[in-house]
Design a protein around this motif. Structure first.
Motif, mmCIF file in Angstrom:
data_model
loop_
_atom_site.group_PDB
_atom_site.id
_atom_site.type_symbol
_atom_site.label_atom_id
_atom_site.label_comp_id
_atom_site.label_asym_id
_atom_site.label_seq_id
_atom_site.Cartn_x
_atom_site.Cartn_y
_atom_site.Cartn_z
ATOM 1 N N ASN A 1 -16.136 -73.517 -58.642
ATOM 2 C CA ASN A 1 -16.781 -74.902 -58.608
ATOM 3 C C ASN A 1 -15.894 -75.812 -59.394
ATOM 4 O O ASN A 1 -15.842 -76.998 -58.734
ATOM 5 C CB ASN A 1 -18.011 -74.796 -59.742
ATOM 6 C CG ASN A 1 -19.489 -74.133 -58.959
ATOM 7 O OD1 ASN A 1 -19.181 -73.983 -57.721
ATOM 8 N ND2 ASN A 1 -20.453 -73.774 -59.711
ATOM 9 N N TYR B 1 -15.027 -79.304 -57.303
ATOM 10 C CA TYR B 1 -15.732 -80.523 -57.461
ATOM 11 C C TYR B 1 -14.757 -81.274 -58.183
ATOM 12 O O TYR B 1 -15.284 -82.189 -59.060
ATOM 13 C CB TYR B 1 -17.195 -80.309 -58.375
ATOM 14 C CG TYR B 1 -17.877 -79.421 -57.229
ATOM 15 C CD1 TYR B 1 -18.629 -80.103 -56.247
ATOM 16 C CD2 TYR B 1 -18.502 -78.340 -57.595
ATOM 17 C CE1 TYR B 1 -19.432 -79.577 -55.379
ATOM 18 C CE2 TYR B 1 -19.537 -77.697 -56.518
ATOM 19 C CZ TYR B 1 -19.873 -78.195 -55.655
ATOM 20 O OH TYR B 1 -20.848 -77.784 -54.715
ATOM 21 N N ASP C 1 -13.295 -79.147 -66.347
ATOM 22 C CA ASP C 1 -12.646 -79.753 -65.308
ATOM 23 C C ASP C 1 -12.746 -81.371 -65.434
ATOM 24 O O ASP C 1 -13.503 -81.739 -66.298
ATOM 25 C CB ASP C 1 -13.233 -79.419 -63.841
ATOM 26 C CG ASP C 1 -14.626 -79.901 -63.684
ATOM 27 O OD1 ASP C 1 -15.256 -81.006 -63.791
ATOM 28 O OD2 ASP C 1 -15.515 -78.977 -63.245
ATOM 29 N N ARG D 1 -28.507 -78.542 -55.294
ATOM 30 C CA ARG D 1 -27.273 -79.242 -55.025
ATOM 31 C C ARG D 1 -27.347 -80.782 -55.447
ATOM 32 O O ARG D 1 -28.271 -81.352 -55.473
ATOM 33 C CB ARG D 1 -26.869 -79.066 -53.957
ATOM 34 C CG ARG D 1 -26.161 -77.907 -53.608
ATOM 35 C CD ARG D 1 -26.287 -77.290 -52.214
ATOM 36 N NE ARG D 1 -25.197 -76.385 -51.898
ATOM 37 C CZ ARG D 1 -24.998 -75.937 -50.772
ATOM 38 N NH1 ARG D 1 -25.662 -76.053 -49.808
ATOM 39 N NH2 ARG D 1 -23.991 -74.926 -50.534
ATOM 40 N N SER E 1 -21.688 -80.938 -51.650
ATOM 41 C CA SER E 1 -21.579 -79.697 -51.974
ATOM 42 C C SER E 1 -21.230 -78.855 -50.510
ATOM 43 O O SER E 1 -20.863 -77.780 -50.537
ATOM 44 C CB SER E 1 -22.904 -79.169 -52.346
ATOM 45 O OG SER E 1 -23.229 -79.901 -53.657
ATOM 46 N N THR F 1 -22.049 -71.813 -51.483
ATOM 47 C CA THR F 1 -23.525 -71.320 -50.740
ATOM 48 C C THR F 1 -24.789 -71.863 -51.269
ATOM 49 O O THR F 1 -25.853 -71.671 -51.125
ATOM 50 C CB THR F 1 -23.243 -69.699 -50.937
ATOM 51 O OG1 THR F 1 -23.253 -69.223 -52.255
ATOM 52 C CG2 THR F 1 -22.198 -69.176 -50.474
ATOM 53 N N GLY F 2 -24.351 -72.581 -52.563
ATOM 54 C CA GLY F 2 -25.668 -73.227 -53.590
ATOM 55 C C GLY F 2 -26.328 -71.996 -54.258
ATOM 56 O O GLY F 2 -27.525 -72.142 -55.078
ATOM 57 N N LEU G 1 -24.327 -70.822 -59.189
ATOM 58 C CA LEU G 1 -24.673 -71.015 -60.554
ATOM 59 C C LEU G 1 -26.122 -70.144 -61.024
ATOM 60 O O LEU G 1 -26.322 -69.730 -61.785
ATOM 61 C CB LEU G 1 -25.101 -72.493 -60.991
ATOM 62 C CG LEU G 1 -23.901 -73.376 -61.198
ATOM 63 C CD1 LEU G 1 -24.182 -74.711 -61.377
ATOM 64 C CD2 LEU G 1 -22.728 -72.836 -62.173
HETATM 65 P P1 ADP Z 1 -22.497 -74.559 -54.668
HETATM 66 O O1 ADP Z 1 -22.376 -73.322 -53.954
HETATM 67 O O2 ADP Z 1 -23.318 -75.698 -53.907
HETATM 68 O O3 ADP Z 1 -21.369 -75.183 -55.579
HETATM 69 P P2 ADP Z 1 -23.467 -73.865 -57.401
HETATM 70 O O4 ADP Z 1 -24.870 -73.138 -57.718
HETATM 71 O O5 ADP Z 1 -22.315 -73.237 -57.787
HETATM 72 O O6 ADP Z 1 -23.798 -74.111 -55.675
HETATM 73 O O7 ADP Z 1 -23.753 -75.170 -58.246
HETATM 74 C C1 ADP Z 1 -25.036 -75.951 -57.597
HETATM 75 C C2 ADP Z 1 -24.516 -77.660 -57.732
HETATM 76 O O8 ADP Z 1 -23.940 -78.031 -58.980
HETATM 77 C C3 ADP Z 1 -23.230 -78.101 -56.723
HETATM 78 O O9 ADP Z 1 -23.845 -78.127 -55.333
HETATM 79 C C4 ADP Z 1 -22.756 -79.073 -57.309
HETATM 80 O O10 ADP Z 1 -23.680 -80.070 -57.022
HETATM 81 C C5 ADP Z 1 -23.019 -79.002 -59.039
HETATM 82 N N1 ADP Z 1 -21.786 -78.518 -59.557
HETATM 83 C C6 ADP Z 1 -21.674 -77.104 -59.863
HETATM 84 N N2 ADP Z 1 -20.303 -77.371 -60.838
HETATM 85 C C7 ADP Z 1 -19.984 -78.371 -60.604
HETATM 86 C C8 ADP Z 1 -18.788 -78.817 -61.405
HETATM 87 N N3 ADP Z 1 -17.846 -77.923 -61.870
HETATM 88 N N4 ADP Z 1 -18.723 -80.377 -61.347
HETATM 89 C C9 ADP Z 1 -19.600 -80.961 -60.499
HETATM 90 N N5 ADP Z 1 -20.758 -80.531 -59.954
HETATM 91 C C10 ADP Z 1 -20.808 -79.116 -60.073
#
Ligand code: ADP
Length: 268
Positions: free
Chosen positions: A157, A161, A186, A205, A211, A217-218, A221
Protein backbone atom coordinates in the motif's frame (compact mmCIF):
# COMPACT_ATOMS: atom_id res chain seq x y z
CA UNK A 1 -33.73 -24.21 22.74
CA UNK A 2 -30.66 -25.30 24.74
CA UNK A 3 -28.32 -24.84 21.74
CA UNK A 4 -29.39 -21.23 21.04
CA UNK A 5 -26.83 -18.44 21.25
CA UNK A 6 -28.15 -15.47 23.16
CA UNK A 7 -26.92 -11.93 23.08
CA UNK A 8 -27.48 -10.25 26.47
CA UNK A 9 -27.67 -6.54 27.08
CA UNK A 10 -28.14 -4.77 30.39
CA UNK A 11 -29.83 -1.40 30.01
CA UNK A 12 -30.35 1.12 32.84
CA UNK A 13 -34.12 1.67 33.19
CA UNK A 14 -34.63 3.87 36.22
CA UNK A 15 -32.58 4.74 39.28
CA UNK A 16 -32.54 1.22 40.73
CA UNK A 17 -34.00 -0.83 37.93
CA UNK A 18 -32.14 -2.46 35.05
CA UNK A 19 -33.54 -4.19 32.01
CA UNK A 20 -31.96 -7.43 30.82
CA UNK A 21 -32.63 -7.86 27.11
CA UNK A 22 -31.93 -11.32 25.70
CA UNK A 23 -31.89 -11.82 21.95
CA UNK A 24 -31.62 -15.12 20.15
CA UNK A 25 -28.80 -14.54 17.63
CA UNK A 26 -28.39 -18.18 16.55
CA UNK A 27 -29.93 -17.50 13.15
CA UNK A 28 -27.72 -14.47 12.59
CA UNK A 29 -24.62 -16.48 13.44
CA UNK A 30 -25.74 -19.33 11.18
CA UNK A 31 -26.30 -16.87 8.32
CA UNK A 32 -22.88 -15.33 8.90
CA UNK A 33 -21.33 -18.79 8.77
CA UNK A 34 -23.21 -19.51 5.52
CA UNK A 35 -21.89 -16.26 4.03
CA UNK A 36 -18.33 -17.20 4.96
CA UNK A 37 -18.65 -20.74 3.59
CA UNK A 38 -20.19 -19.41 0.39
CA UNK A 39 -17.36 -16.92 -0.21
CA UNK A 40 -14.76 -19.56 0.59
CA UNK A 41 -16.37 -22.14 -1.73
CA UNK A 42 -16.84 -19.74 -4.65
CA UNK A 43 -13.26 -18.51 -4.31
CA UNK A 44 -11.99 -22.05 -4.22
CA UNK A 45 -14.01 -23.03 -7.31
CA UNK A 46 -12.68 -19.99 -9.22
CA UNK A 47 -9.08 -20.91 -8.59
CA UNK A 48 -8.77 -23.73 -11.16
CA UNK A 49 -10.46 -22.04 -14.16
CA UNK A 50 -8.45 -18.89 -13.47
CA UNK A 51 -5.20 -20.83 -13.37
CA UNK A 52 -6.04 -22.36 -16.75
CA UNK A 53 -6.96 -19.01 -18.35
CA UNK A 54 -3.90 -17.37 -16.88
CA UNK A 55 -1.62 -20.21 -17.97
CA UNK A 56 -2.78 -20.12 -21.61
CA UNK A 57 -2.69 -16.33 -21.75
CA UNK A 58 0.92 -16.43 -20.62
CA UNK A 59 1.74 -18.72 -23.56
CA UNK A 60 0.16 -16.38 -26.12
CA UNK A 61 2.73 -13.78 -27.09
CA UNK A 62 0.78 -12.33 -30.04
CA UNK A 63 3.78 -12.63 -32.39
CA UNK A 64 1.57 -13.77 -35.30
CA UNK A 65 -1.01 -11.03 -34.68
CA UNK A 66 0.85 -7.94 -33.47
CA UNK A 67 -2.47 -6.06 -33.28
CA UNK A 68 -3.55 -8.43 -30.47
CA UNK A 69 -0.56 -7.59 -28.27
CA UNK A 70 -2.11 -4.77 -26.23
CA UNK A 71 -5.29 -6.82 -25.73
CA UNK A 72 -3.35 -9.88 -24.62
CA UNK A 73 -1.36 -7.77 -22.22
CA UNK A 74 -4.52 -6.30 -20.70
CA UNK A 75 -6.09 -9.76 -20.40
CA UNK A 76 -2.98 -10.99 -18.60
CA UNK A 77 -3.08 -8.06 -16.19
CA UNK A 78 -6.77 -8.54 -15.45
CA UNK A 79 -6.56 -12.30 -15.02
CA UNK A 80 -3.64 -11.82 -12.65
CA UNK A 81 -5.77 -9.37 -10.73
CA UNK A 82 -8.65 -11.83 -10.49
CA UNK A 83 -6.26 -14.53 -9.28
CA UNK A 84 -4.97 -12.15 -6.57
CA UNK A 85 -8.55 -11.32 -5.55
CA UNK A 86 -9.38 -15.01 -5.20
CA UNK A 87 -6.24 -15.60 -3.14
CA UNK A 88 -7.07 -12.65 -0.87
CA UNK A 89 -10.66 -13.87 -0.40
CA UNK A 90 -9.37 -17.31 0.54
CA UNK A 91 -6.87 -15.79 2.98
CA UNK A 92 -9.63 -13.73 4.55
CA UNK A 93 -11.94 -16.76 4.91
CA UNK A 94 -9.13 -18.74 6.50
CA UNK A 95 -8.46 -15.90 8.97
CA UNK A 96 -12.15 -15.40 9.75
CA UNK A 97 -12.65 -19.06 10.55
CA UNK A 98 -10.06 -18.90 13.35
CA UNK A 99 -10.72 -17.52 16.82
CA UNK A 100 -7.11 -17.97 17.84
CA UNK A 101 -3.79 -18.80 16.20
CA UNK A 102 -3.55 -22.56 15.66
CA UNK A 103 0.08 -22.51 16.78
CA UNK A 104 2.58 -19.82 17.63
CA UNK A 105 6.31 -19.66 17.02
CA UNK A 106 9.14 -17.16 17.27
CA UNK A 107 8.75 -14.76 14.36
CA UNK A 108 12.31 -13.79 13.45
CA UNK A 109 12.10 -10.09 12.70
CA UNK A 110 15.56 -9.49 11.16
CA UNK A 111 14.84 -11.71 8.14
CA UNK A 112 11.26 -10.39 8.08
CA UNK A 113 12.51 -6.79 7.74
CA UNK A 114 14.94 -7.83 5.01
CA UNK A 115 12.17 -9.57 3.10
CA UNK A 116 9.91 -6.52 3.41
CA UNK A 117 12.70 -4.28 2.15
CA UNK A 118 13.26 -6.54 -0.85
CA UNK A 119 9.53 -6.59 -1.63
CA UNK A 120 9.32 -2.81 -1.34
CA UNK A 121 12.23 -2.34 -3.73
CA UNK A 122 10.84 -4.88 -6.19
CA UNK A 123 7.44 -3.11 -6.23
CA UNK A 124 8.97 0.35 -6.37
CA UNK A 125 11.43 -0.48 -9.17
CA UNK A 126 13.66 2.31 -8.02
CA UNK A 127 10.93 4.96 -7.97
CA UNK A 128 11.01 5.40 -4.17
CA UNK A 129 13.59 5.63 -1.48
CA UNK A 130 13.08 2.69 0.87
CA UNK A 131 14.65 2.54 4.34
CA UNK A 132 14.62 -0.19 6.99
CA UNK A 133 15.22 0.66 10.63
CA UNK A 134 15.64 -2.19 13.09
CA UNK A 135 15.71 -0.20 16.31
CA UNK A 136 14.06 -2.67 18.67
CA UNK A 137 16.12 -5.77 17.87
CA UNK A 138 13.29 -7.98 19.12
CA UNK A 139 11.36 -10.89 17.67
CA UNK A 140 7.63 -11.49 17.90
CA UNK A 141 5.58 -14.48 19.01
CA UNK A 142 2.91 -15.58 16.59
CA UNK A 143 2.51 -16.80 13.02
CA UNK A 144 5.35 -15.87 10.64
CA UNK A 145 3.18 -16.55 7.60
CA UNK A 146 0.21 -14.42 8.71
CA UNK A 147 2.34 -11.55 10.03
CA UNK A 148 4.36 -11.52 6.85
CA UNK A 149 1.18 -11.22 4.80
CA UNK A 150 -0.08 -8.36 7.01
CA UNK A 151 3.19 -6.41 6.88
CA UNK A 152 3.51 -7.03 3.11
CA UNK A 153 0.09 -5.54 2.56
CA UNK A 154 1.10 -2.38 4.43
CA UNK A 155 4.33 -2.13 2.43
CA UNK A 156 2.62 -2.62 -0.92
CA UNK A 157 0.00 0.00 0.00
CA UNK A 158 2.76 2.44 0.95
CA UNK A 159 4.39 1.99 -2.46
CA UNK A 160 1.12 2.07 -4.40
CA UNK A 161 -0.18 5.22 -2.73
CA UNK A 162 3.07 7.17 -2.91
CA UNK A 163 4.07 8.92 -6.13
CA UNK A 164 7.52 8.39 -7.61
CA UNK A 165 10.27 10.19 -5.71
CA UNK A 166 8.63 9.55 -2.33
CA UNK A 167 10.07 7.81 0.70
CA UNK A 168 8.97 4.60 2.45
CA UNK A 169 10.22 3.88 5.93
CA UNK A 170 9.82 0.46 7.56
CA UNK A 171 10.69 0.57 11.22
CA UNK A 172 10.65 -1.86 14.15
CA UNK A 173 10.71 -0.06 17.48
CA UNK A 174 9.92 -0.62 21.14
CA UNK A 175 6.89 0.80 22.91
CA UNK A 176 6.65 1.99 26.49
CA UNK A 177 5.66 -0.93 28.72
CA UNK A 178 7.62 -3.58 26.82
CA UNK A 179 5.56 -3.78 23.62
CA UNK A 180 6.88 -3.32 20.10
CA UNK A 181 5.65 -1.73 16.90
CA UNK A 182 6.19 -2.39 13.23
CA UNK A 183 5.64 0.89 11.42
CA UNK A 184 5.27 1.53 7.71
CA UNK A 185 5.47 5.20 6.89
CA UNK A 186 5.10 6.78 3.48
CA UNK A 187 5.26 10.28 2.05
CA UNK A 188 2.31 9.62 -0.27
CA UNK A 189 -1.17 10.94 -1.00
CA UNK A 190 -2.44 10.56 2.57
CA UNK A 191 -6.02 9.78 3.66
CA UNK A 192 -8.70 12.28 4.76
CA UNK A 193 -9.57 11.77 8.44
CA UNK A 194 -13.24 10.92 7.74
CA UNK A 195 -12.18 7.71 5.96
CA UNK A 196 -9.85 6.40 8.67
CA UNK A 197 -12.46 4.52 10.78
CA UNK A 198 -13.65 2.47 7.79
CA UNK A 199 -10.33 1.62 6.11
CA UNK A 200 -10.21 -2.00 7.30
CA UNK A 201 -13.66 -2.89 5.91
CA UNK A 202 -13.61 -5.25 2.95
CA UNK A 203 -13.53 -3.39 -0.37
CA UNK A 204 -13.60 0.00 1.33
CA UNK A 205 -11.69 2.50 -0.78
CA UNK A 206 -10.89 6.15 -0.31
CA UNK A 207 -10.62 6.94 -3.99
CA UNK A 208 -12.07 4.19 -6.15
CA UNK A 209 -10.31 5.23 -9.32
CA UNK A 210 -6.88 5.63 -7.75
CA UNK A 211 -7.22 2.35 -5.84
CA UNK A 212 -8.28 0.45 -8.96
CA UNK A 213 -5.42 1.92 -10.95
CA UNK A 214 -3.06 0.97 -8.16
CA UNK A 215 -3.95 -2.68 -8.74
CA UNK A 216 -5.06 -3.58 -5.21
CA UNK A 217 -7.90 -5.96 -4.36
CA UNK A 218 -9.56 -3.83 -1.67
CA UNK A 219 -8.98 -6.60 0.88
CA UNK A 220 -5.47 -5.76 2.07
CA UNK A 221 -6.33 -3.84 5.22
CA UNK A 222 -9.15 -6.27 6.11
CA UNK A 223 -6.50 -9.01 6.08
CA UNK A 224 -4.17 -6.84 8.18
CA UNK A 225 -6.90 -6.26 10.77
CA UNK A 226 -7.72 -9.97 11.08
CA UNK A 227 -4.08 -10.99 11.39
CA UNK A 228 -3.49 -8.37 14.08
CA UNK A 229 -6.64 -9.45 15.97
CA UNK A 230 -5.33 -13.01 16.05
CA UNK A 231 -2.17 -11.60 17.69
CA UNK A 232 -4.12 -9.33 20.07
CA UNK A 233 -2.33 -6.51 18.31
CA UNK A 234 -3.69 -3.13 17.27
CA UNK A 235 -3.47 -1.15 14.04
CA UNK A 236 -2.82 2.54 14.45
CA UNK A 237 -3.15 4.86 11.45
CA UNK A 238 -2.00 8.43 11.18
CA UNK A 239 -2.33 10.31 7.95
CA UNK A 240 -2.25 13.75 6.49
CA UNK A 241 -3.55 14.51 3.02
CA UNK A 242 -0.70 15.42 0.69
CA UNK A 243 1.96 14.54 3.26
CA UNK A 244 1.69 10.80 3.80
CA UNK A 245 0.51 8.03 6.10
CA UNK A 246 1.82 5.89 8.89
CA UNK A 247 0.39 2.45 9.60
CA UNK A 248 1.70 0.98 12.86
CA UNK A 249 1.09 -2.51 14.23
CA UNK A 250 1.29 -2.39 18.02
CA UNK A 251 2.16 -5.63 19.83
CA UNK A 252 1.83 -6.05 23.58
CA UNK A 253 4.80 -7.12 25.73
CA UNK A 254 3.71 -10.78 25.91
CA UNK A 255 4.18 -11.05 22.12
CA UNK A 256 7.70 -9.63 22.24
CA UNK A 257 10.87 -11.71 22.63
CA UNK A 258 14.41 -10.42 23.01
CA UNK A 259 16.46 -11.53 20.06
CA UNK A 260 19.33 -12.99 22.14
CA UNK A 261 17.64 -15.67 24.24
CA UNK A 262 14.08 -15.93 22.95
CA UNK A 263 12.65 -15.25 26.41
CA UNK A 264 10.09 -12.56 27.26
CA UNK A 265 11.42 -9.05 26.89
CA UNK A 266 12.28 -7.28 30.13
CA UNK A 267 11.65 -3.60 30.59
CA UNK A 268 14.68 -1.44 29.97
P1 ADP B 1 -6.56 -1.66 -1.84
O1 ADP B 1 -6.28 -2.97 -2.46
O2 ADP B 1 -7.62 -0.87 -2.53
O3 ADP B 1 -5.30 -0.88 -1.63
P2 ADP B 1 -6.65 -1.91 1.08
O4 ADP B 1 -7.62 -2.64 1.96
O5 ADP B 1 -5.22 -2.33 1.17
O6 ADP B 1 -7.21 -2.02 -0.41
O7 ADP B 1 -6.75 -0.37 1.42
C1 ADP B 1 -8.03 0.25 1.46
C2 ADP B 1 -7.94 1.69 0.99
O8 ADP B 1 -7.20 2.47 1.92
C3 ADP B 1 -7.21 1.86 -0.33
O9 ADP B 1 -8.08 1.67 -1.43
C4 ADP B 1 -6.70 3.29 -0.24
O10 ADP B 1 -7.73 4.18 -0.62
C5 ADP B 1 -6.44 3.47 1.26
N1 ADP B 1 -5.01 3.29 1.63
C6 ADP B 1 -4.45 2.18 2.13
N2 ADP B 1 -3.14 2.37 2.39
C7 ADP B 1 -2.86 3.64 2.05
C8 ADP B 1 -1.67 4.46 2.08
N3 ADP B 1 -0.50 4.00 2.52
N4 ADP B 1 -1.80 5.74 1.64
C9 ADP B 1 -2.97 6.23 1.19
N5 ADP B 1 -4.12 5.51 1.13
C10 ADP B 1 -4.07 4.23 1.55
Amino acid sequence: DPSATLSLRLIPYSENLWLLVARDVSRLLALEQMRRDFVANVSHELRTPLTVVHGYLDMMDGDEHPEWKPMLKEMQTQSQRMAQLVEDLLTLSRLESQDALPGAETVAMAPMLHALGREANALSQGRHQVSIEDEAAVDLWGSTRELHSAFSNLVSNAIRYTPAGGTIRIRLCRLPGGGAALEVQDSGYGIPATHLPRLTERFYRVSTSRSRESGGTGLGLAIVKHVLNLHQARLEVRSEVGRGSMFACHFTADRVRTRENGGPMLEK
